[in-house]
Design a protein around this motif. Structure first.
Motif, PDB file in Angstrom:
ATOM      1  N   ARG A  49      54.429  49.802  59.735  1.00 59.03           N
ATOM      2  CA  ARG A  49      54.924  48.453  60.003  1.00 59.03           C
ATOM      3  C   ARG A  49      56.240  48.524  60.760  1.00 59.03           C
ATOM      4  O   ARG A  49      56.982  49.493  60.645  1.00 59.03           O
ATOM      5  CB  ARG A  49      55.056  47.633  58.720  1.00 59.03           C
ATOM      6  CG  ARG A  49      55.653  48.329  57.538  1.00 59.03           C
ATOM      7  CD  ARG A  49      55.742  47.391  56.331  1.00 59.03           C
ATOM      8  NE  ARG A  49      54.469  47.071  55.727  1.00 59.03           N
ATOM      9  CZ  ARG A  49      53.868  45.885  55.789  1.00 59.03           C
ATOM     10  NH1 ARG A  49      54.440  44.893  56.430  1.00 59.03           N
ATOM     11  NH2 ARG A  49      52.706  45.677  55.203  1.00 59.03           N
ATOM     12  N   GLN A  50      56.505  47.467  61.523  1.00 61.39           N
ATOM     13  CA  GLN A  50      57.722  47.439  62.349  1.00 61.39           C
ATOM     14  C   GLN A  50      58.792  46.538  61.722  1.00 61.39           C
ATOM     15  O   GLN A  50      59.806  46.231  62.336  1.00 61.39           O
ATOM     16  CB  GLN A  50      57.400  46.966  63.763  1.00 61.39           C
ATOM     17  CG  GLN A  50      56.675  48.000  64.617  1.00 61.39           C
ATOM     18  CD  GLN A  50      55.217  48.184  64.246  1.00 61.39           C
ATOM     19  OE1 GLN A  50      54.522  47.239  63.905  1.00 61.39           O
ATOM     20  NE2 GLN A  50      54.752  49.412  64.292  1.00 61.39           N
ATOM     21  N   GLY A 109      53.708  38.194  66.908  1.00 59.06           N
ATOM     22  CA  GLY A 109      54.612  39.342  66.727  1.00 59.06           C
ATOM     23  C   GLY A 109      53.978  40.301  65.731  1.00 59.06           C
ATOM     24  O   GLY A 109      54.615  40.763  64.797  1.00 59.06           O
ATOM     25  N   GLY A 164      52.948  43.384  65.940  1.00 63.85           N
ATOM     26  CA  GLY A 164      53.247  44.821  65.953  1.00 63.85           C
ATOM     27  C   GLY A 164      51.962  45.621  65.887  1.00 63.85           C
ATOM     28  O   GLY A 164      50.936  45.224  66.470  1.00 63.85           O
ATOM     29  N   GLN A 218      49.894  43.494  58.721  1.00 60.58           N
ATOM     30  CA  GLN A 218      49.439  42.250  58.071  1.00 60.58           C
ATOM     31  C   GLN A 218      48.168  41.692  58.725  1.00 60.58           C
ATOM     32  O   GLN A 218      47.360  41.064  58.054  1.00 60.58           O
ATOM     33  CB  GLN A 218      50.550  41.189  58.034  1.00 60.58           C
ATOM     34  CG  GLN A 218      50.912  40.555  59.365  1.00 60.58           C
ATOM     35  CD  GLN A 218      51.577  41.512  60.333  1.00 60.58           C
ATOM     36  OE1 GLN A 218      52.510  42.192  59.962  1.00 60.58           O
ATOM     37  NE2 GLN A 218      51.091  41.590  61.556  1.00 60.58           N
ATOM     38  N   ASP A 237      51.374  40.146  70.528  1.00 59.61           N
ATOM     39  CA  ASP A 237      52.633  40.882  70.599  1.00 59.61           C
ATOM     40  C   ASP A 237      53.008  41.052  72.072  1.00 59.61           C
ATOM     41  O   ASP A 237      52.140  41.065  72.939  1.00 59.61           O
ATOM     42  CB  ASP A 237      52.512  42.260  69.921  1.00 59.61           C
ATOM     43  CG  ASP A 237      53.863  42.805  69.484  1.00 59.61           C
ATOM     44  OD1 ASP A 237      54.239  42.626  68.308  1.00 59.61           O
ATOM     45  OD2 ASP A 237      54.571  43.405  70.329  1.00 59.61           O
ATOM     46  N   LEU A 238      54.298  41.180  72.303  1.00 65.17           N
ATOM     47  CA  LEU A 238      54.752  41.351  73.687  1.00 65.17           C
ATOM     48  C   LEU A 238      54.320  42.710  74.252  1.00 65.17           C
ATOM     49  O   LEU A 238      54.076  42.845  75.448  1.00 65.17           O
ATOM     50  CB  LEU A 238      56.287  41.223  73.714  1.00 65.17           C
ATOM     51  CG  LEU A 238      56.994  41.122  75.048  1.00 65.17           C
ATOM     52  CD1 LEU A 238      56.481  39.934  75.856  1.00 65.17           C
ATOM     53  CD2 LEU A 238      58.507  40.981  74.832  1.00 65.17           C
ATOM     54  N   PHE A 239      54.212  43.714  73.362  1.00 59.92           N
ATOM     55  CA  PHE A 239      54.022  45.084  73.855  1.00 59.92           C
ATOM     56  C   PHE A 239      52.607  45.615  73.599  1.00 59.92           C
ATOM     57  O   PHE A 239      52.188  45.790  72.451  1.00 59.92           O
ATOM     58  CB  PHE A 239      55.065  46.012  73.229  1.00 59.92           C
ATOM     59  CG  PHE A 239      56.462  45.593  73.567  1.00 59.92           C
ATOM     60  CD1 PHE A 239      56.931  45.659  74.871  1.00 59.92           C
ATOM     61  CD2 PHE A 239      57.311  45.080  72.596  1.00 59.92           C
ATOM     62  CE1 PHE A 239      58.210  45.246  75.207  1.00 59.92           C
ATOM     63  CE2 PHE A 239      58.602  44.662  72.916  1.00 59.92           C
ATOM     64  CZ  PHE A 239      59.050  44.748  74.225  1.00 59.92           C
ATOM     65  N   MET A 252      55.850  35.355  72.617  1.00 60.14           N
ATOM     66  CA  MET A 252      55.721  34.281  71.618  1.00 60.14           C
ATOM     67  C   MET A 252      56.323  32.964  72.113  1.00 60.14           C
ATOM     68  O   MET A 252      56.017  31.901  71.609  1.00 60.14           O
ATOM     69  CB  MET A 252      56.365  34.699  70.296  1.00 60.14           C
ATOM     70  CG  MET A 252      57.828  35.054  70.357  1.00 60.14           C
ATOM     71  SD  MET A 252      58.489  35.389  68.708  1.00 60.14           S
ATOM     72  CE  MET A 252      57.841  37.013  68.355  1.00 60.14           C
ATOM     73  N   GLU A 253      57.132  33.044  73.158  1.00 58.10           N
ATOM     74  CA  GLU A 253      57.719  31.836  73.756  1.00 58.10           C
ATOM     75  C   GLU A 253      56.733  31.146  74.696  1.00 58.10           C
ATOM     76  O   GLU A 253      56.972  30.033  75.135  1.00 58.10           O
ATOM     77  CB  GLU A 253      58.970  32.192  74.584  1.00 58.10           C
ATOM     78  CG  GLU A 253      60.111  32.842  73.831  1.00 58.10           C
ATOM     79  CD  GLU A 253      59.986  34.361  73.728  1.00 58.10           C
ATOM     80  OE1 GLU A 253      58.875  34.913  73.941  1.00 58.10           O
ATOM     81  OE2 GLU A 253      61.005  35.014  73.422  1.00 58.10           O
ATOM     82  N   GLU A 286      55.136  37.686  60.529  1.00 60.18           N
ATOM     83  CA  GLU A 286      55.983  38.453  59.606  1.00 60.18           C
ATOM     84  C   GLU A 286      57.052  39.211  60.385  1.00 60.18           C
ATOM     85  O   GLU A 286      56.742  39.959  61.312  1.00 60.18           O
ATOM     86  CB  GLU A 286      55.124  39.437  58.791  1.00 60.18           C
ATOM     87  CG  GLU A 286      54.213  38.738  57.805  1.00 60.18           C
ATOM     88  CD  GLU A 286      53.653  39.668  56.725  1.00 60.18           C
ATOM     89  OE1 GLU A 286      54.294  40.678  56.372  1.00 60.18           O
ATOM     90  OE2 GLU A 286      52.552  39.349  56.226  1.00 60.18           O
ATOM     91  N   ASN A 341      62.761  36.853  67.097  1.00 63.53           N
ATOM     92  CA  ASN A 341      62.813  37.227  68.514  1.00 63.53           C
ATOM     93  C   ASN A 341      62.984  36.024  69.432  1.00 63.53           C
ATOM     94  O   ASN A 341      63.584  36.133  70.501  1.00 63.53           O
ATOM     95  CB  ASN A 341      61.572  38.020  68.921  1.00 63.53           C
ATOM     96  CG  ASN A 341      61.624  39.445  68.407  1.00 63.53           C
ATOM     97  OD1 ASN A 341      62.477  40.223  68.832  1.00 63.53           O
ATOM     98  ND2 ASN A 341      60.749  39.779  67.472  1.00 63.53           N
TER      99      ASN A 341
HETATM  100  N1  SAH Z   1      54.661  41.783  62.124  1.00 66.42           N
HETATM  101  C1  SAH Z   1      54.885  43.202  62.302  1.00 66.42           C
HETATM  102  C2  SAH Z   1      55.925  43.520  63.375  1.00 66.42           C
HETATM  103  C3  SAH Z   1      57.298  42.982  63.126  1.00 66.42           C
HETATM  104  S1  SAH Z   1      58.519  43.611  64.273  1.00 66.42           S
HETATM  105  C4  SAH Z   1      55.286  43.828  60.988  1.00 66.42           C
HETATM  106  O1  SAH Z   1      55.771  43.102  60.098  1.00 66.42           O
HETATM  107  O2  SAH Z   1      55.152  45.046  60.847  1.00 66.42           O
HETATM  108  C5  SAH Z   1      58.580  42.337  65.516  1.00 66.42           C
HETATM  109  C6  SAH Z   1      57.456  42.414  66.534  1.00 66.42           C
HETATM  110  O3  SAH Z   1      57.685  41.366  67.490  1.00 66.42           O
HETATM  111  C7  SAH Z   1      57.403  43.707  67.330  1.00 66.42           C
HETATM  112  O4  SAH Z   1      56.097  44.238  67.256  1.00 66.42           O
HETATM  113  C8  SAH Z   1      57.761  43.311  68.768  1.00 66.42           C
HETATM  114  O5  SAH Z   1      57.061  44.061  69.729  1.00 66.42           O
HETATM  115  C9  SAH Z   1      57.354  41.858  68.781  1.00 66.42           C
HETATM  116  N2  SAH Z   1      58.081  41.040  69.776  1.00 66.42           N
HETATM  117  C10 SAH Z   1      59.381  41.125  70.150  1.00 66.42           C
HETATM  118  N3  SAH Z   1      59.686  40.161  71.041  1.00 66.42           N
HETATM  119  C11 SAH Z   1      58.547  39.447  71.235  1.00 66.42           C
HETATM  120  C12 SAH Z   1      58.216  38.320  72.044  1.00 66.42           C
HETATM  121  N4  SAH Z   1      59.113  37.728  72.815  1.00 66.42           N
HETATM  122  N5  SAH Z   1      56.946  37.857  72.009  1.00 66.42           N
HETATM  123  C13 SAH Z   1      55.997  38.453  71.234  1.00 66.42           C
HETATM  124  N6  SAH Z   1      56.259  39.527  70.440  1.00 66.42           N
HETATM  125  C14 SAH Z   1      57.509  40.012  70.437  1.00 66.42           C
END
Ligand code: SAH
Length: 251
Positions: free
Chosen positions: A16-17, A46, A48, A52, A68-70, A97-98, A113, A118
């Motif tokens: 998890r991140q 978001g 990750g 979850q 997720d952004l990445f 997410m925006e 979660e 962000n």
């Molecule tokens: N829900 C996961 C990750 C939480 S960390 C967990 O609980 O384990 C936050 C996550 O948001 C990261 O994976 C990051 O890549 C993502 N993130 C960051 N900025 C973002 C954005 N602007 N839009 C979408 N995702 C984003």
């Protein structure tokens, strides 16, 4: 490697991140008044590498948009979903997410979660609300103060890192002001931080530093995470992750 690429590399193989646990995700699911005969439309924002997301897919009759952004994180989720036979329930999307473009009133549940920070809690709860059906659920975890006052050092640290940090009661008020009613709130227990997030992170640090010896940003990333961990150890009674389960009020 850019700093972002380094950060992704540091977190990519983690379970998890952010702080969390299977138990606290399941607890949130149990608060939802949902009809299991219908296939639910869920967005996990978001997500990750999807700790979850997989739990939601295991326990709910649902189509889940995992956002997720990445793309690197989403690839990890896709591998795990495939291994667990859950691929059909999860559709990944590399989107900010925006800039989500769900249809109005199309989602039964928005899940997020440890990620709404962000874009900011206020922006997230306001901009995502139109995507929810009336009485749809918003489930978010968000870093929050747990009492009304706190030592200056930790106040300054989090105000700088996340200016929107506020008390749980302020977050609840904010949700109510933005057209949600509160179903439940609970605080994530310490194991969500130490066992599930910080301890695995501390274990990854030596290899990460070794791998990126030539890149001074790797030292910066590690020392800033170490500072965050030190702060949590010292001040954990004053702040934590709050899990909010809210429901869209029509109108
Ligand atoms: N829900 C996961 C990750 C939480 S960390 C967990 O609980 O384990 C936050 C996550 O948001 C990261 O994976 C990051 O890549 C993502 N993130 C960051 N900025 C973002 C954005 N602007 N839009 C979408 N995702 C984003």
């Amino acid at each position: 490697m850019t700093t972002i690429e380094l950060l992704i590399d540091f977190h990519i193989n983690a379970n998890r991140q952010g702080p969390g646990s299977t138990e606290t995700t399941l607890k949130a699911i149990n608060f939802l008044d949902i009809n299991s005969d219908e296939t639910l439309n869920i967005a996990d924002i978001g997500c990750g590498s999807g700790a979850q997301t997989l739990i939601l897919a295991q326990h709910l009759n649902a189509n889940i948009a995992a956002i997720d952004l990445f793309p690197d994180f989403l690839e990890q989720l896709e591998v795990k979903a495939n291994e667990q036979g859950l691929s059909e329930k999860i559709t990944t999307s590399a989107t900010a997410m925006e800039e989500l473009n769900f249809e109005t009133s199309s989602l039964d549940i928005i899940w997020s979660e440890a990620a709404i920070y962000n874009m900011g809690f206020q922006e997230g709860i306001a901009q995502w609300r139109p995507f929810l059906k009336n009485n749809g659920f918003l489930v978010v975890s968000e870093i929050s103060w747990l009492s009304d006052s706190r030592p200056k050092e930790i106040e300054a640290y989090w105000k700088k890192a996340y200016p929107q940090i506020s008390t749980v009661s302020q977050k609840i008020k904010q949700l109510e002001r933005n057209g949600y009613s509160i179903v439940a709130y609970y605080k994530l227990p310490e194991n969500c931080w130490f066992e599930n997030y910080y301890t695995p992170m501390l274990k990854r640090m030596p290899d990460f530093l070794e791998k990126h010896l030539e890149n001074p940003d790797s030292e910066i990333i590690v020392s800033s995470e170490r500072e965050e961990i030190m702060m949590y150890k010292k001040y954990k009674e004053f702040y934590g992750y709050a899990f909010f389960i809210a429901q869209k009020v029509s109108g």
